[in-house]
Motif scaffolding. Structure first.
Motif, PDB file in Angstrom:
ATOM      1  N   GLU A 417       0.037  17.387  -2.039  1.00  0.00           N
ATOM      2  CA  GLU A 417       0.429  15.947  -1.819  1.00  0.00           C
ATOM      3  C   GLU A 417      -0.214  14.887  -2.599  1.00  0.00           C
ATOM      4  OE1 GLU A 417       2.809  16.893  -0.674  1.00  0.00           O
ATOM      5  OE2 GLU A 417       3.050  16.630   1.465  1.00  0.00           O
ATOM      6  N   ALA A 418      -1.447  15.132  -2.900  1.00  0.00           N
ATOM      7  CA  ALA A 418      -2.181  14.195  -3.914  1.00  0.00           C
ATOM      8  C   ALA A 418      -1.663  14.482  -5.366  1.00  0.00           C
ATOM      9  CB  ALA A 418      -3.714  14.628  -3.931  1.00  0.00           C
ATOM     10  N   LEU A 419      -0.896  15.292  -5.733  1.00  0.00           N
ATOM     11  CA  LEU A 419      -0.418  15.307  -7.148  1.00  0.00           C
ATOM     12  C   LEU A 419       0.569  14.163  -7.573  1.00  0.00           C
ATOM     13  CD1 LEU A 419       0.760  19.077  -7.379  1.00  0.00           C
ATOM     14  CD2 LEU A 419      -1.169  17.964  -8.414  1.00  0.00           C
ATOM     15  N   PRO A 420       0.513  13.826  -8.600  1.00  0.00           N
ATOM     16  CA  PRO A 420       1.084  12.385  -9.066  1.00  0.00           C
ATOM     17  C   PRO A 420       2.620  12.892  -9.093  1.00  0.00           C
ATOM     18  CG  PRO A 420       0.186  13.253 -10.864  1.00  0.00           C
ATOM     19  CD  PRO A 420      -0.505  14.103  -9.707  1.00  0.00           C
ATOM     20  N   ARG A 421       3.491  11.849  -8.805  1.00  0.00           N
ATOM     21  CA  ARG A 421       4.985  12.419  -8.985  1.00  0.00           C
ATOM     22  C   ARG A 421       5.638  11.088  -9.709  1.00  0.00           C
ATOM     23  NH1 ARG A 421       3.078  14.747  -4.291  1.00  0.00           N
ATOM     24  NH2 ARG A 421       4.334  16.370  -3.501  1.00  0.00           N
ATOM     25  N   PRO A 422       5.604  10.966 -10.964  1.00  0.00           N
ATOM     26  CA  PRO A 422       6.132   9.983 -11.507  1.00  0.00           C
ATOM     27  C   PRO A 422       7.569   9.933 -11.774  1.00  0.00           C
ATOM     28  CG  PRO A 422       4.802  11.128 -13.132  1.00  0.00           C
ATOM     29  CD  PRO A 422       4.546  11.747 -11.692  1.00  0.00           C
ATOM     30  N   ARG A 789      -1.007  11.497   1.840  1.00  0.00           N
ATOM     31  CA  ARG A 789      -2.216  10.941   1.023  1.00  0.00           C
ATOM     32  C   ARG A 789      -3.257   9.958   1.607  1.00  0.00           C
ATOM     33  NH1 ARG A 789       1.566   9.758  -4.202  1.00  0.00           N
ATOM     34  NH2 ARG A 789       1.681  11.659  -4.941  1.00  0.00           N
ATOM     35  N   ALA A 790      -2.495   9.407   3.035  1.00  0.00           N
ATOM     36  CA  ALA A 790      -3.654   8.575   3.611  1.00  0.00           C
ATOM     37  C   ALA A 790      -4.797   9.161   4.170  1.00  0.00           C
ATOM     38  CB  ALA A 790      -2.759   7.529   4.292  1.00  0.00           C
ATOM     39  N   GLU A 791      -4.568  10.800   4.592  1.00  0.00           N
ATOM     40  CA  GLU A 791      -5.349  11.465   5.511  1.00  0.00           C
ATOM     41  C   GLU A 791      -6.527  12.086   4.437  1.00  0.00           C
ATOM     42  OE1 GLU A 791      -3.660  14.883   7.421  1.00  0.00           O
ATOM     43  OE2 GLU A 791      -1.770  13.739   8.232  1.00  0.00           O
TER      44      GLU A 791
END
Lengths: 796, 244
Positions: A417-422, A789-791
């Protein structure tokens, strides 16, 4: 009530699972007994349109070149090899599966039916230039006297009373192969004298791998019997031998890969679910699907199921292995299995319906084999989905540990989930793929079917060598005369003879063969009849010629009778030849149907095809059409046409697939999230293959459909998991297991030495990786990702 | 190799199978120069006086006598029968061995035909026709036969015995040597080749095919001394009987 019983009694569940397996085995056995297998490749080809394609499919599957096997026996003393050649000849010549068996032993005219012998005066060209008159007879009797004075007298003497001009020998010489190899110990040998050579023509068509396999096995069996304990070995080449060889290699390799896959899958399922029951339960939907598919095809196509349908079909339904996996990964304590599967059903059924609709487009492809494939896959997918929905829930352990509780998976999920997703990256990927597809160098399509089933270089070299030694006809080019009547096409090919002889003489052609060499057309026969003297004339001639000769005129009454019979008999036709040694030679070169006839001129050592194209165009052939057929061209045009149909079916399938997903999901955003990874994956696969220099084939296309089906499932399930964190992790687990399984199966195929398997394997393996990554990154709900990502990342 | 004409090839093959037999060396000198034949030397002879009978011959003795360097030539005479003929066909001519590697069969009566075997090839030339050629090397059984007769001519018994079982019989003035082919294929065609002679003169070769009548070829003195041959029996008698 039943559900409660099942939930509380693990023994009953297991017993039912085993019972299910037994039922499947029984059904499989029943269907296998009924299933008619057809090996005829023509059922996998589209209907012929051009005359060349018609010839290729209708006639030449049974044509001479494609049915020819070239045999070489080596590894012992020449006389031993010669004996084995004779024994092999004896064994095969009496076998109905072979129309021609030749090893160079003399054409035995004693095998020529006695009632046909007088016809020699209609078949021989001896008296076309100079009639059978006093001069011809005087000349013949002079020569016969010298024959009687030679050590070979014993051979000639019995023939004399009926055949003083030795027409039987003239014909035997004329019928001998134009460029026969040398003869040692009465049989053909290669130039070095180390290999005894034989030519065998099968009755089975070249397009019929089953028939060819049978023929090749029969020859091997006969050779083993003929060899005894000699060290000699048999080598075999020719289209049939090659197809049997490649078929055997493909099957062996597929079996090896299949075994490795099975072991890998069992280990993977054990690791993923830590339960020994899972491999059994996981296999039940796939096995049911296979049985259902076979049953449906057997029911709807009583004419026979093609072997390729089965092979392709089982590859394509590998996707159903994913259905129970999703179910297992979501099963946990406190959730009824029936409720679980009901929850998954919208995603599962959307995937299944969309894929079924995609495959159903093959029903309209106009190709029998593809229709069978459609029936097989649709039946299999539907049954697999239904048994997963209705039968499997009763059999699983209702309370396995919740996969969402696994700390390792939680960590993995968090990192993903932390991976960037442009968002722009997808646009770049798509643009780059389109550019790669458009600008990759080299041809996009591979039209040469033989490249897919490559004969290894040694065998090819041996084939070239034997073909040259035996003067065997070219497989690629054949001159063809088509018309309505056998006589017209015979006359048309016969008219080519002076031109062909000239080309043989100056080396532009090594040799040729045609039915007219053995069986002249009726006009020629009638002209010869008209030129033969009647009995009183011939008797007077004999008396005149033999008046001062050592020969007795009265001894030649059988000669008078034969000539009279030849003079008055109706012209010889193909049907008259039945049962004679000539029948097989002629029937391969003259194909007669009620309303049309085709005469073939087989060519060997052709240097300049264009020259013969021009010759065919120039030659006057009333009632017949002459052409040089390039079989490679014709088969490639068939491949191109075939591909056109597959591509059209695929385009339609894509539209229907999108429509199905749209109807199921309704909201454009969701539809977009699901379809984007799948469509993008298709682009990426084609781009990577093209950049790697791979020329695409039909097998790549079929594999693409499978890849699309897999991608759709992944995306649907990720999308379906919604915002719930635990559900997301369970789905992640399921899709990891699914894609690892598929990747294992298809990357093993991708490593295969056989191009067909490699094409399917590489395409699907690429598709799995790409689908997995893109579905994971694209198909999920944006809100879920933001929440994750907030967790904080969980600690072990 | 007789590629385009298999039947012609077969004819030549048969011809060659029996032809090399005539390669046996013959002295050109007239048989009159030899000691006069004794009266008692016929097939059904009465036992001669012990002094006149001489010793029994063996194969080595015969081979030694037959060995002679080229050039040589000898007349020959053969008789053929057929229901198509008014009377038996008598063919005569000459066998020549101009050098160690060449053998010529020349028919002079009743027609002209020359067969030359040299360098592994047989060429049959008939008057008014183009010659036909057949290669021996392509037919190893013939090459073997050639070799075996080479052995006969050079007196190499060991080599000869690899191809034939040899049996010798008789006395110097009337001997026979029977060659039975060892090669199974040759044996299917020829039962035996019987050589008959007197001292160092080979007088007759009788080829016994597996099927059909024996074929006598009279040579040397037997050929030139033969009278009118009206039947096969006449010819066989001339072949088998040493003149009184």
């Amino acid at each position: 009530l039943i559900r409660d019983a099942l939930l509380q009694r693990p023994g009953l569940r297991l017993a039912l699972a085993v019972a299910w397996l037994v039922v499947l085995l029984l059904a499989g056995w029943l269907i296998a007994a009924r299933l008619e297998f057809s090996g005829d490749l023509r059922r996998f080809l589209p209907d012929a349109r051009t005359p060349e394609q018609k010839l290729l499919i209708d006639e030449l599957g049974e044509g001479p070149g494609s049915r020819l096997l070239l045999l070489a026996v080596s590894g012992d003393a020449p006389e031993v090899l010669a004996e084995q050649s004779q024994a092999l000849h004896a064994a095969l010549a009496s076998d109905d599966r072979f129309t021609v068996v030749a090893n160079g032993a003399d054409t035995d005219l004693s095998a020529f039916p006695a009632e046909l012998l007088p016809y020699r005066y209609l078949l021989t060209p001896s008296f076309d230039e100079m009639p059978l008159d006093a001069d011809a007879l005087r000349d013949a009797f002079d020569a016969r006297l010298q024959d009687l004075g030679s050590p070979a007298a014993g051979l000639v003497e019995p023939l004399l009373p009926s055949d003083p001009t030795l027409e039987t020998l003239v014909l035997a010489e004329g019928w001998a192969p134009a460029a026969a190899p040398q003869r040692l110990f009465d049989v053909w040998f290669d130039r070095a004298g180390e290999r005894a050579l034989l030519l065998v023509e099968t009755r089975a068509a070249g397009f019929d791998p089953t028939g060819q396999l049978d023929a090749v096995d029969t020859i091997r069996g006969a050779f083993d019997a003929a060899r005894g304990d000699s060290a000699a070995t048999l080598q075999m080449t020719g289209p049939g031998a090659f197809s049997v060889d490649i078929g055997g290699r493909t099957q062996r390799e597929a079996q090896r890969i299949g075994l490795a896959d099975t072991i890998g899958l069992v280990i993977l399922l054990l690791l993923a679910y830590r339960s020994w029951k899972m491999p059994l339960l996981g296999a039940l939907p796939l096995a049911s699907a296979g049985i259902a598919g076979l049953g449906a095809v057997a029911l709807l196509f009583p004419g026979g199921v093609h072997g390729i349908t089965i092979a392709f079909g089982f590859t394509l339904i590998g996707v159903v292995q994913d259905y129970p996996i999703h179910f297992f990964s979501h099963q946990r304590a406190g959730l009824s299995p029936w409720k679980n599967v009901r929850g998954l059903w919208p995603a599962l059924s959307t995937g299944v319906i969309a894929t079924c609709i995609a495959y159903a487009t093959f029903l309209f492809s106009g190709v029998d084999g593809l229709r069978q494939l459609a029936v097989f896959t649709v039946a299999a997918l539907a049954v697999a989905a239904l048994v997963t929905r209705y039968l499997l829930p009763g059999l699983v352990d209702p309370a396995p540990p919740d996969i969402a509780d696994s700390p390792r998976l939680q960590r993995l999920w968090h990192r993903i989930e932390a991976l960037p997703r442009p968002k722009w990256s997808l646009a770049v990927l798509a643009a780059a793929s389109v550019a790669a597809i458009a600008f990759a160098p080299g041809p996009t399509w591979q039209n040469d079917l033989s490249k897919l089933t490559p004969v290894d270089a040694d065998a090819m070299a041996l084939d070239t060598e034997l073909r040259a030694e035996l003067g065997a006809p070219d497989v690629r080019y054949v001159l063809v005369a088509q018309g309505t009547a056998p006589d017209a096409v015979l006359a048309a090919t016969s008219a080519l003879r002076p031109a062909l002889d000239a080309r043989v003489a100056d080396g532009r052609l090594d040799g040729y063969d045609m039915a007219a060499r053995y069986l002249p057309d009726a006009d020629v026969q009638r002209a010869r009849q008209a030129a033969l003297p009647d009995t009183p004339t011939l008797r007077a001639l004999l008396d005149e010629v033999l008046v001062d000769s050592p020969f007795l005129p009265e001894a030649f009454a059988p000669f008078l009778a034969d000539v009279e019979l030849a003079r008055t008999a109706p012209p010889l036709t193909l049907t008259d030849l039945h049962g004679s040694p000539l029948a097989s030679a002629v029937s391969g070169l003259l194909l007669v149907h009620p309303d049309r006839a085709t005469a073939l001129v087989s060519l060997s050592g052709l240097d300049d095809p264009a020259d013969l194209v021009a010759l065919a165009a120039q030659t006057q052939a009333p009632g017949a059409e002459l052409r040089l057929l390039d079989m490679k061209d014709a088969s490639e045009s068939l491949v191109i046409e075939y591909r056109g149909r597959v591509l059209a079916a695929m385009a339609l399938a894509l539209v229907l697939l999108v429509a199905t997903v749209w109807i199921a999901l309704r909201q454009p955003r969701r539809v977009w999230r699901v379809l984007l990874p799948t469509l993008l994956t298709l682009l990426v696969i084609v781009a990577v293959l093209r950049l790697a220099g791979v020329e695409l084939t039909l097998f790549h296309l079929v594999a693409l459909i499978l890849a699309a089906g897999l991608g759709l499932d992944y995306a649907l399930f990720f999308e379906h998991a919604g915002d719930d964190r635990a559900d997301q992790i369970r789905t992640l687990h399921a899709i990891i297991v699914c894609s690892l399984m598929t990747l294992l199966v298809f990357s093993l195929l991708a490593l295969s030495s056989i191009p067909v398997l490699r094409a399917i394997g590489s395409t699907v393996a690429l598709g799995v990786v790409c689908n997995f990554v893109l579905s994971l990154l694209v198909a999920r709900h944006r809100a879920a990702i933001d929440a994750a990502r907030a967790e904080p990342e969980p600690v072990a | 190799m007789c590629r385009p004409r298999p039947r012609a090839c077969l004819l030549l093959t048969t011809l060659l199978l029996t032809l090399p037999v005539w390669a046996a060396p013959q002295a050109a000198e007239p048989s009159q120069a030899r000691p006069a034949p004794r009266a008692d030397q016929s097939r059904d002879r009465v036992p001669p006086p012990v002094a006149a009978r001489g010793r029994e011959v063996d194969a080595d003795w015969i081979l030694h006598r037959l060995t002679r360097p080229p050039p040589q030539s000898t007349p020959f005479l053969e008789l053929r029968l057929s229901a198509t003929l008014r009377r038996p066909l008598v063919v005569s001519g000459e066998y020549r061995r101009p050098d160690a590697d060449t053998l010529v069969r020349e028919v002079r009566v009743p027609y002209a035909e020359t067969t030359t075997i040299r360098d592994g090839e047989a060429v049959v030339a008939r008057a008014g026709r183009s010659p036909r050629t057949a290669s021996l090397a392509r037919v190893p059984e013939l090459a073997a036969l050639q070799g075996s007769f080479g052995a006969l001519l050079s007196g190499d018994r060991t080599l000869l015995e690899t191809h034939y079982a040899i049996e010798a019989d008789g006395v110097p003035a009337d001997w026979t040597m029977t060659l039975t082919p060892r090669d199974a294929r040759t044996a299917t065609r020829i039962a035996a080749v019987v050589l008959r002679g007197r001292d160092d003169e080979l007088r007759c070769i009788e080829t016994r095919p597996k099927q059909g009548d024996p074929q006598p070829t009279l040579l040397g003195g037997a050929a030139s001394g033969a009278g009118e041959l009206a039947s096969l029996d006449d010819a066989l008698r001339a072949c088998r009987d040493v003149p009184r």
